[in-house]
Write a protein that holds these residues in place. Structure first.
Motif, PDB file in Angstrom:
ATOM      1  N   ARG A   1       2.032   7.779   4.848  1.00 14.97           N
ATOM      2  CA  ARG A   1       4.039   7.843   4.839  1.00 14.97           C
ATOM      3  C   ARG A   1       3.542   8.456   2.891  1.00 14.97           C
ATOM      4  NH1 ARG A   1       7.595   3.643   6.256  1.00 14.97           N
ATOM      5  NH2 ARG A   1       6.542   3.963   8.620  1.00 14.97           N
ATOM      6  N   LYS A   2       4.626   9.555   2.600  1.00 19.03           N
ATOM      7  CA  LYS A   2       5.457   9.551   0.811  1.00 19.03           C
ATOM      8  C   LYS A   2       6.779   8.879   1.147  1.00 19.03           C
ATOM      9  CE  LYS A   2       2.504  12.685  -0.752  1.00 19.03           C
ATOM     10  NZ  LYS A   2       2.393  12.542  -2.253  1.00 19.03           N
ATOM     11  N   LEU A   3       6.301   7.826   0.156  1.00 14.09           N
ATOM     12  CA  LEU A   3       7.368   7.583  -0.513  1.00 14.09           C
ATOM     13  C   LEU A   3       7.755   7.533  -1.553  1.00 14.09           C
ATOM     14  CD1 LEU A   3       5.716   3.716   0.130  1.00 14.09           C
ATOM     15  CD2 LEU A   3       6.481   5.232   1.955  1.00 14.09           C
ATOM     16  N   ARG A   4       8.663   7.486  -1.972  1.00 11.14           N
ATOM     17  CA  ARG A   4       9.701   7.737  -3.202  1.00 11.14           C
ATOM     18  C   ARG A   4      10.945   6.787  -3.902  1.00 11.14           C
ATOM     19  NH1 ARG A   4      10.593  12.012  -6.865  1.00 11.14           N
ATOM     20  NH2 ARG A   4       9.455  13.510  -5.621  1.00 11.14           N
ATOM     21  N   LEU A   5       9.872   6.407  -5.021  1.00 11.32           N
ATOM     22  CA  LEU A   5      10.605   4.954  -4.833  1.00 11.32           C
ATOM     23  C   LEU A   5      11.641   5.022  -5.943  1.00 11.32           C
ATOM     24  CD1 LEU A   5       7.348   3.565  -6.495  1.00 11.32           C
ATOM     25  CD2 LEU A   5       7.816   3.220  -3.866  1.00 11.32           C
ATOM     26  N   ALA A   6      12.584   4.119  -5.850  1.00 11.16           N
ATOM     27  CA  ALA A   6      13.715   3.979  -6.840  1.00 11.16           C
ATOM     28  C   ALA A   6      13.727   3.999  -8.483  1.00 11.16           C
ATOM     29  CB  ALA A   6      14.454   2.752  -6.527  1.00 11.16           C
ATOM     30  N   THR A   7      12.354   3.769  -9.068  1.00 11.90           N
ATOM     31  CA  THR A   7      11.742   4.590  -9.970  1.00 11.90           C
ATOM     32  C   THR A   7      11.601   6.259 -10.471  1.00 11.90           C
ATOM     33  OG1 THR A   7       9.145   4.656  -9.282  1.00 11.90           O
ATOM     34  CG2 THR A   7      10.424   2.253 -10.649  1.00 11.90           C
ATOM     35  N   GLY A   8      11.823   6.822  -8.872  1.00 11.40           N
ATOM     36  CA  GLY A   8      11.484   8.561  -9.172  1.00 11.40           C
ATOM     37  C   GLY A   8      10.271   8.965  -8.874  1.00 11.40           C
ATOM     38  N   ILE A   9       8.759   7.771  -8.664  1.00 14.89           N
ATOM     39  CA  ILE A   9       7.901   7.957  -8.472  1.00 14.89           C
ATOM     40  C   ILE A   9       7.780   8.342  -7.060  1.00 14.89           C
ATOM     41  CG2 ILE A   9       6.189   7.212  -8.857  1.00 14.89           C
ATOM     42  CD1 ILE A   9       6.347   7.563 -10.474  1.00 14.89           C
ATOM     43  N   GLU A  10       7.104   9.236  -6.752  1.00 13.18           N
ATOM     44  CA  GLU A  10       6.628   9.331  -5.584  1.00 13.18           C
ATOM     45  C   GLU A  10       4.889   8.738  -5.144  1.00 13.18           C
ATOM     46  OE1 GLU A  10       7.822  12.508  -2.702  1.00 13.18           O
ATOM     47  OE2 GLU A  10       6.353  13.619  -3.252  1.00 13.18           O
ATOM     48  N   LEU A  11       4.455   8.520  -3.865  1.00  8.50           N
ATOM     49  CA  LEU A  11       2.895   8.163  -4.121  1.00  8.50           C
ATOM     50  C   LEU A  11       3.151   8.639  -2.234  1.00  8.50           C
ATOM     51  CD1 LEU A  11       3.526   4.772  -2.616  1.00  8.50           C
ATOM     52  CD2 LEU A  11       3.790   4.829  -5.754  1.00  8.50           C
ATOM     53  N   PRO A  12       1.666   8.572  -1.561  1.00 10.59           N
ATOM     54  CA  PRO A  12       1.275   7.957  -0.771  1.00 10.59           C
ATOM     55  C   PRO A  12       1.035   6.546  -0.188  1.00 10.59           C
ATOM     56  CG  PRO A  12      -0.551   8.619  -1.506  1.00 10.59           C
ATOM     57  CD  PRO A  12       0.993   8.809  -3.022  1.00 10.59           C
ATOM     58  N   CYS A  13       0.925   6.286   0.783  1.00  7.87           N
ATOM     59  CA  CYS A  13       1.733   4.793   1.528  1.00  7.87           C
ATOM     60  C   CYS A  13       0.172   4.840   3.062  1.00  7.87           C
ATOM     61  CB  CYS A  13       2.293   4.239   1.297  1.00  7.87           C
ATOM     62  SG  CYS A  13       1.838   2.503   1.592  1.00  7.87           S
ATOM     63  N   PHE A  14      -0.762   4.127   2.659  1.00 12.52           N
ATOM     64  CA  PHE A  14      -1.704   4.365   4.316  1.00 12.52           C
ATOM     65  C   PHE A  14      -1.267   2.792   4.749  1.00 12.52           C
ATOM     66  CE2 PHE A  14      -4.831   1.988   6.335  1.00 12.52           C
ATOM     67  CZ  PHE A  14      -4.972   2.908   7.930  1.00 12.52           C
ATOM     68  N   ILE A  15      -0.869   3.238   6.405  1.00 11.34           N
ATOM     69  CA  ILE A  15      -0.268   2.111   6.939  1.00 11.34           C
ATOM     70  C   ILE A  15      -0.944   2.384   8.197  1.00 11.34           C
ATOM     71  CG2 ILE A  15       2.008   1.788   8.438  1.00 11.34           C
ATOM     72  CD1 ILE A  15       3.994   3.349   5.735  1.00 11.34           C
ATOM     73  N   ASP A  16      -1.100   1.122   8.684  1.00 13.34           N
ATOM     74  CA  ASP A  16      -1.921   0.590  10.536  1.00 13.34           C
ATOM     75  C   ASP A  16      -1.799  -0.804  10.885  1.00 13.34           C
ATOM     76  OD1 ASP A  16      -4.400   1.955  11.731  1.00 13.34           O
ATOM     77  OD2 ASP A  16      -5.890   0.246  11.142  1.00 13.34           O
ATOM     78  N   GLY A  17      -2.250  -0.645  11.851  1.00 12.95           N
ATOM     79  CA  GLY A  17      -1.365  -1.993  12.732  1.00 12.95           C
ATOM     80  C   GLY A  17      -0.025  -1.936  13.435  1.00 12.95           C
ATOM     81  N   ASP A  18      -0.492  -3.009  14.698  1.00  9.96           N
ATOM     82  CA  ASP A  18       1.033  -3.316  14.712  1.00  9.96           C
ATOM     83  C   ASP A  18       2.093  -3.617  14.169  1.00  9.96           C
ATOM     84  OD1 ASP A  18       2.984  -4.666  16.640  1.00  9.96           O
ATOM     85  OD2 ASP A  18       1.282  -4.722  18.537  1.00  9.96           O
ATOM     86  N   ALA A  19       3.702  -2.611  14.357  1.00 10.04           N
ATOM     87  CA  ALA A  19       5.007  -2.693  13.501  1.00 10.04           C
ATOM     88  C   ALA A  19       5.145  -3.896  13.462  1.00 10.04           C
ATOM     89  CB  ALA A  19       5.339  -1.447  14.364  1.00 10.04           C
ATOM     90  N   ASP A  20       4.720  -5.096  14.429  1.00 15.45           N
ATOM     91  CA  ASP A  20       4.952  -6.452  14.638  1.00 15.45           C
ATOM     92  C   ASP A  20       4.502  -7.417  14.710  1.00 15.45           C
ATOM     93  OD1 ASP A  20       7.634  -5.434  16.036  1.00 15.45           O
ATOM     94  OD2 ASP A  20       6.789  -5.635  17.812  1.00 15.45           O
ATOM     95  N   ALA A  21       3.409  -7.080  13.652  1.00 16.27           N
ATOM     96  CA  ALA A  21       2.229  -7.733  13.584  1.00 16.27           C
ATOM     97  C   ALA A  21       2.692  -8.363  11.804  1.00 16.27           C
ATOM     98  CB  ALA A  21       1.229  -7.164  13.124  1.00 16.27           C
TER      99      ALA A  21
END
Length: 264
Positions: free
Chosen positions: A6-26
């Motif tokens: 997922r592409k994230l844009r931080l409050a600092t203005g930086i954009e970066l990708p984040c790998f996400i895996d696993g049960d959403a409730d974990a």
């Protein structure tokens, strides 16, 4: 649930990708990679952490994250980590940091204690005020950063276990994607920072993993780090060097899972 980046844009203005895996409730587990790497350095670890919801970002200047000219002080890296959790709508997470990622994790736990449920520090420093021997080589680095230079840099951290060739090749790719100014700025930010355990207190439950043949970090320093974090646990991997994550992902996963599973 399948994995995603997922592409994230931080409050600092930086954009970066984040790998996400696993049960959403974990229970959420934030993985912070080392200097010169990317979230792909967790490719061998993340599949072994199946009981957690994994969040592994590329940190500022590294991987496919934005590469600004500044913002690489340790405090700014910790602020980015807090902003990553906020962007993910994760108010509190377990945090595992590898090498300098463990230094960022400590700074996060000191500056944003509400964000950190527990720490797993994998080959993480107590202090980097004494600059490493390879500093001059980094200072002399110019663009474009070559494959040969990155491969040579791996010799700074000798390996005692066989590491898959594909994994080494991927870390070379990580290194060549970083401009020379980022290599220098991150190292400067780490070495110029007040060590987190000198600037504040870490109250989060903490597991510290250290390789018995680590020539960058001493056992005495790791023991001091453990003494400064009340109730922390220090485990020595006697047959590993500094790059524990590269050498022993199965053991790191097992120890992290056991430690975190015991917390409520």
């Amino acid at each position: 649930m399948g994995s995603e980046v997922r592409k994230l844009r931080l409050a600092t203005g930086i954009e970066l990708p984040c790998f996400i895996d696993g049960d959403a409730d974990a229970r959420p587990l934030l993985l912070l990679h080392a200097w010169g790497e990317s979230f792909e350095s967790f490719d061998r670890l993340a599949p072994l952490l199946g009981s957690f919801r994994i969040y592994a970002p590329d940190l500022r200047g590294q991987g496919d994250a934005d590469k600004p000219v500044d913002g690489y002080a340790l405090a700014e890296q910790a602020a980015d980590a807090a902003a990553i959790l906020a962007a993910l709508d994760v108010p509190r997470a377990f945090v595992l940091g590898s090498s300098s990622g463990g230094y960022v994790a400590q700074a996060l736990a000191v500056g944003y204690p509400e964000c950190v449920a527990a720490l797993v520090l994998v080959g993480a420093p107590l202090s980097l005020r004494r600059r490493p021997d390879f500093t001059e080589k980094v200072e002399a680095l110019t663009d474009p950063v070559s494959v040969a230079w990155v491969r040579e840099s791996f010799s700074w951290f000798p390996l005692l276990h066989e590491v898959p060739a594909w994994f080494i090749d991927d870390r070379v790719d990580d290194g060549t994607r970083m401009p020379a100014h980022v290599w220098r700025a991150i190292l400067d930010g780490l070495c110029e920072a007040t060590p987190p355990t000198e600037s504040g207190t870490i109250d989060a439950p903490t597991l510290i993993l250290w390789g018995g043949h680590d020539h960058l970090l001493s056992l005495a320093d790791e023991q001091t780090l453990a003494a400064r974090i009340a109730g922390s646990v220090l485990k020595v991997y006697p047959d590993s060097g500094h790059l524990i994550l590269w050498e022993c992902p199965e053991e790191v996963a097992a120890d992290a899972m056991e430690f975190l599973a015991a917390l409520h």
